[in-house]
Design a protein around this motif. Structure first.
Motif, short mmCIF file in Angstrom:
data_model
loop_
_atom_site.label_atom_id
_atom_site.label_comp_id
_atom_site.label_asym_id
_atom_site.label_seq_id
_atom_site.Cartn_x
_atom_site.Cartn_y
_atom_site.Cartn_z
N HIS A 76 3.86 -20.37 -34.86
CA HIS A 76 3.25 -19.47 -33.88
C HIS A 76 3.28 -18.00 -34.35
CE1 HIS A 76 3.83 -23.11 -31.51
NE2 HIS A 76 2.87 -22.65 -30.73
N GLY A 77 3.33 -17.82 -35.67
CA GLY A 77 3.23 -16.49 -36.25
C GLY A 77 4.51 -15.67 -36.20
N GLY A 78 5.62 -16.33 -35.84
CA GLY A 78 6.90 -15.61 -35.71
C GLY A 78 7.62 -15.43 -37.04
N PHE A 79 8.81 -14.87 -36.94
CA PHE A 79 9.54 -14.40 -38.12
C PHE A 79 11.00 -14.82 -38.03
CE2 PHE A 79 11.85 -11.33 -40.65
CZ PHE A 79 11.05 -11.19 -41.77
N VAL A 80 11.59 -15.16 -39.18
CA VAL A 80 12.99 -15.56 -39.20
C VAL A 80 13.80 -14.69 -40.17
CG1 VAL A 80 14.61 -17.46 -39.61
CG2 VAL A 80 12.32 -17.95 -38.68
N GLY A 81 14.77 -13.97 -39.63
CA GLY A 81 15.73 -13.23 -40.44
C GLY A 81 16.97 -14.11 -40.61
N VAL A 82 17.40 -14.30 -41.83
CA VAL A 82 18.54 -15.20 -42.10
C VAL A 82 19.83 -14.38 -42.15
CG1 VAL A 82 19.45 -16.98 -43.63
CG2 VAL A 82 16.97 -16.65 -43.44
N THR A 83 20.83 -14.83 -41.40
CA THR A 83 22.10 -14.10 -41.34
C THR A 83 23.12 -14.71 -42.31
OG1 THR A 83 23.81 -13.23 -39.89
CG2 THR A 83 23.06 -15.45 -39.41
N MET A 84 24.21 -13.99 -42.48
CA MET A 84 25.29 -14.50 -43.34
C MET A 84 26.61 -14.45 -42.58
SD MET A 84 26.05 -11.24 -45.73
CE MET A 84 27.04 -9.99 -44.91
N PHE A 85 26.53 -14.39 -41.25
CA PHE A 85 27.75 -14.32 -40.43
C PHE A 85 28.57 -15.58 -40.68
CE2 PHE A 85 29.93 -14.26 -36.18
CZ PHE A 85 30.60 -13.06 -36.37
N ALA A 86 29.76 -15.39 -41.24
CA ALA A 86 30.54 -16.51 -41.80
C ALA A 86 30.79 -17.68 -40.84
CB ALA A 86 31.86 -15.98 -42.36
N PRO A 87 31.11 -17.44 -39.55
CA PRO A 87 31.36 -18.59 -38.67
C PRO A 87 30.18 -19.55 -38.54
CG PRO A 87 32.20 -16.58 -37.65
CD PRO A 87 31.42 -16.16 -38.87
#
Length: 325
Positions: A204-215
């Protein structure tokens, strides 16, 4: 060009930083070569307290204008790059600051807010967070989404429940994002997103930012930058090279009381989750180590073009679409 040259030349954007804002942090952002970052100025705060946070951030930006500048438009991100500074995008991790006033959306846009997460972990007037039974997007929530589309504030769904997220994605006329999330395909966690959810937002044209938050990473506090790259690769394989970016969730400079505030509903009520020890992945423990990520992506087979997109170009494009410039 080598990884250091590429990092220096590229636009580097962190889609979510919730650090302790001070000169020391801004200096580390510069060490890391950050062009811009979505910087959290509201989580549990209501309207007035959020305005106070913005006043404080404005003061910090002014006092440290040799290092940072305020971002309202994507041109400001390019200006930050040209001037060797870091652009500060002000963002909320909860729409609670809108209270029950639709007009506050425009007010905060005028104050420089560019990204707002619809809910933070729990229920608010708009919808439901990821830590309780999800009732979906409210009628008022639909109005808020339409108003955010109109004034040019991006809808963020990182801490939002699955049903509310789906309904925001369908309701919004502009791209929405998970600014900082990880795939549940690598680790099952209420904050992580399923393959289906990742595909749905991308379709649907959206965006994904990938995190590195350890838990939320597969190996928890024993994770390294390689585990982070594995998560990026996993999301990349689902959403493609044009709808992915970085959203580290750096909490640099904060102590345990801050995490206690974050992990209780409204900052003081019931406990929602227990993070335990917070240790960022080895190799990217601080914002200053950001160049290591460019290097790790190249080492793991991403092309120079793909690395440029992931590190920042995709963020600039999607923000321009939402902000209208």
């Amino acid at each position: 060009m080598n990884s250091a040259q590429l990092h220096e030349d590229a636009i580097v954007i962190d889609g979510l930083v919730i650090a302790k804002w001070d000169r020391e942090l801004f200096e580390d952002m510069r060490r890391g070569g950050l062009t811009a970052a979505n910087c959290t100025v509201s989580v549990w705060e209501g309207f007035q307290a959020t305005v106070n946070n913005i006043v404080e951030m404005n003061g910090l930006i002014e006092q440290n204008s040799d290092l940072v500048l305020k971002v309202r438009h994507t041109d400001d991100i390019r200006r930050a790059k040209a001037e060797g500074k870091t652009g500060i995008i002000m963002g909320f991790q909860n729409a609670h600051a809108f209270e029950d006033q639709l007009g506050y959306v425009q007010t905060f846009k005028d104050l420089g807010v560019g990204v707002v997460q619809m809910c933070y972990n729990t229920q608010n007037l708009i919808g439901t967070g990821c830590y309780e039974r999800d009732g979906g997007l409210s009628g008022f929530g639909r109005e808020i989404v339409a108003e955010m589309n109109k004034v040019g504030i991006m809808c963020d769904l990182s801490h939002v429940g699955a049903k509310t997220s789906e309904e925001v994605i369908l309701e919004s006329k502009k791209p929405v994002c998970y600014s900082h999330c990880l795939p549940s395909g690598l680790k099952e966690h209420p904050r992580n997103k399923s393959d289906e959810e990742l595909k749905f937002i991308a379709d649907h044209g959206g965006f994904v930012g990938v995190t590195m938050f350890a838990p939320f990473l597969k190996n928890g506090i024993n994770s390294t930058i390689e585990d982070y790259v594995e998560a990026i690769q996993y999301v990349f394989n689902i959403v493609g090279e044009d709808q992915i970016g970085i959203g580290t969730d750096f909490t640099q400079g904060h102590g345990q009381p801050f995490f206690e505030w974050l992990t209780h509903d409204k900052g003081y009520a019931r406990r929602l989750t227990q993070f335990g020890k917070i240790v960022n992945p080895e190799g990217i423990r601080t914002l200053g180590e950001f160049p290591n990520l460019t290097d790790a992506l190249l080492r793991n087979g991403f092309s120079e073009t793909q690395v440029r997109k992931i590190m920042g170009e995709n963020w600039v494009r999607v923000l321009a679409d939402v902000w209208g410039e």
